[in-house]
Design a protein around this motif. Structure first.
Motif, mmCIF file in Angstrom:
data_model
loop_
_atom_site.group_PDB
_atom_site.id
_atom_site.type_symbol
_atom_site.label_atom_id
_atom_site.label_comp_id
_atom_site.label_asym_id
_atom_site.label_seq_id
_atom_site.Cartn_x
_atom_site.Cartn_y
_atom_site.Cartn_z
ATOM 1 N N SER A 199 -9.061 3.677 11.506
ATOM 2 C CA SER A 199 -8.293 2.504 11.098
ATOM 3 C C SER A 199 -8.107 2.530 9.598
ATOM 4 N N GLN B 127 -6.854 -0.186 6.193
ATOM 5 C CA GLN B 127 -6.425 -1.493 5.709
ATOM 6 C C GLN B 127 -5.135 -1.347 4.910
ATOM 7 N N THR C 258 -3.165 -8.930 4.318
ATOM 8 C CA THR C 258 -4.039 -7.780 4.552
ATOM 9 C C THR C 258 -4.206 -7.613 6.055
ATOM 10 N N VAL C 259 -3.872 -6.423 6.551
ATOM 11 C CA VAL C 259 -3.970 -6.149 7.984
ATOM 12 C C VAL C 259 -4.736 -4.841 8.192
ATOM 13 N N LEU C 260 -5.334 -4.702 9.354
ATOM 14 C CA LEU C 260 -6.022 -3.474 9.736
ATOM 15 C C LEU C 260 -5.127 -2.731 10.720
ATOM 16 N N ASN D 214 -2.224 -3.501 2.585
ATOM 17 C CA ASN D 214 -2.117 -4.716 1.781
ATOM 18 C C ASN D 214 -0.698 -4.878 1.251
ATOM 19 N N SER E 248 0.831 -1.195 0.000
ATOM 20 C CA SER E 248 0.000 0.000 0.000
ATOM 21 C C SER E 248 0.870 1.250 0.000
ATOM 22 N N SER F 274 -4.105 -5.590 13.305
ATOM 23 C CA SER F 274 -5.040 -6.662 13.627
ATOM 24 C C SER F 274 -4.353 -8.019 13.579
ATOM 25 N N THR G 227 -4.375 0.498 13.210
ATOM 26 C CA THR G 227 -5.015 1.517 14.031
ATOM 27 C C THR G 227 -3.933 2.216 14.854
#
Length: 186
Positions: free
Chosen positions: A73, A75, A99-101, A77, A63, A93, A103
């Motif tokens: 938050s 996302q 793929t992670v979230l 990638n 990303s 996350s 925050t």
């Protein structure tokens, strides 16, 4: 009399395009079968066989750097490998997914290592955390008499969106209003 010969075969992997040092110190850069004969003082021979295979290099796509508002938050990638490891992981996350979230509470540069076989690549993405606006609203004069006008002013942000039935300019930072009842502006 013939002395026994010991043959040891090992399968190893390396990343194509890189050099690889065989167990006996020889440096090679292509896959294949490599053999080394060792002789002891007693005349016993040992043969080491290395079957070397090459994995294709990893080229990660990640990303783009971005900004979010405080408390939000986002996302993130990454692609190009089969296994991943993200750091720092405390505001993610998951630290091992493609793929992670995220925050984050502060500006954070995330590093991800992507691995596939014997190959790896590293990529980074920076998330900038923007502070929440702190609007300051004033009305002058306040209170007013029925039929009078009041100057409403706001500061502390870069854009505004007013809600209220007597508001004539819903995106202005300063405007006059003449309410005929008590009103609440947001």
């Amino acid at each position: 009399s013939l002395l026994p010969i010991s043959i040891t075969t090992t399968a190893l992997r390396f990343c194509a395009g890189n050099n690889f040092t065989l167990p006996w110190g020889e440096v090679v850069n292509s896959p294949g079968t490599y053999t080394q004969t060792l002789s002891s003082a007693a005349g016993c021979d040992s043969i080491l066989v290395v079957n070397l295979s090459a994995d294709q290099p990893v080229d990660l796509a990640i990303s783009q750097d971005t900004a979010i508002c405080s408390g939000q938050s986002l996302q993130l990638n990454v692609s190009g490998a089969t296994n991943y490891f993200w750091t720092p992981g405390n505001s993610l996350s998951d630290s091992t997914s493609a793929t992670v979230l995220a925050t984050p509470t502060i500006n954070t540069t995330y590093t991800v290592v992507g691995m596939q076989g014997a190959c790896l690549d590293t990529a980074t993405v920076t998330v900038t955390v923007l502070p929440s606006p702190q609007p300051q609203i004033s009305a002058s004069p306040n209170p007013i008499c029925l039929g009078d006008s009041v100057l409403v002013q706001v500061s502390g942000a870069t854009s505004y969106l007013w809600q209220g039935e007597d508001v004539l300019c819903d995106t202005c930072s300063t405007f006059w209003i003449s309410p005929d009842t008590t009103i609440s502006l947001q």
